[in-house]
Design an enzyme around this catalytic site. Structure first.
Site, PDB file in Angstrom:
ATOM      1  N   TYR A  40     -15.337  33.420  28.425  1.00 23.90           N
ATOM      2  CA  TYR A  40     -15.084  34.574  29.282  1.00 23.90           C
ATOM      3  C   TYR A  40     -14.566  34.137  30.641  1.00 23.90           C
ATOM      4  CZ  TYR A  40     -15.859  38.831  31.944  1.00 23.90           C
ATOM      5  OH  TYR A  40     -15.686  39.921  32.750  1.00 23.90           O
ATOM      6  N   LYS A  94     -10.760  34.641  32.248  1.00 26.35           N
ATOM      7  CA  LYS A  94     -10.575  35.397  33.499  1.00 26.35           C
ATOM      8  C   LYS A  94      -9.927  34.527  34.565  1.00 26.35           C
ATOM      9  CE  LYS A  94     -12.129  39.352  32.152  1.00 26.35           C
ATOM     10  NZ  LYS A  94     -11.288  40.541  32.151  1.00 26.35           N
ATOM     11  N   SER A 126     -10.222  40.717  36.616  1.00 27.47           N
ATOM     12  CA  SER A 126     -10.800  39.395  36.454  1.00 27.47           C
ATOM     13  C   SER A 126     -12.309  39.494  36.653  1.00 27.47           C
ATOM     14  CB  SER A 126     -10.174  38.434  37.461  1.00 27.47           C
ATOM     15  OG  SER A 126     -10.682  37.136  37.271  1.00 27.47           O
TER      16      SER A 126
END
Length: 69
Positions: A50, A54, A36
């Protein structure tokens, strides 16, 4: 950009999880390690796809740990 990033960071791990979880259940053992980013919790730059993907990986990992325990 959203689709490209989430396909890589979210759908990629989901594909391997779908493949390995049945074997883990059958063996009654297994370990899952996902990667992550601190940006999922405390973003310092604006890269929404993004960080969102994550963050979703964090949630999926925590939920699978609970469900498969």
């Amino acid at each position: 950009e959203w689709t490209r990033v989430t396909n890589l960071n979210l759908n990629g791990p989901l594909n391997y999880l779908e493949a390995v979880v049945p074997y883990m259940k059958k063996q009654n053992y297994g370990k899952i390690i996902n990667f992550s980013s601190i940006g999922a919790f405390d973003p310092t730059v604006s890269v929404l796809p993004y960080h969102a993907s994550k963050g979703a990986i964090e949630a999926i990992t925590a939920n699978l740990a609970f469900e498969l325990a």
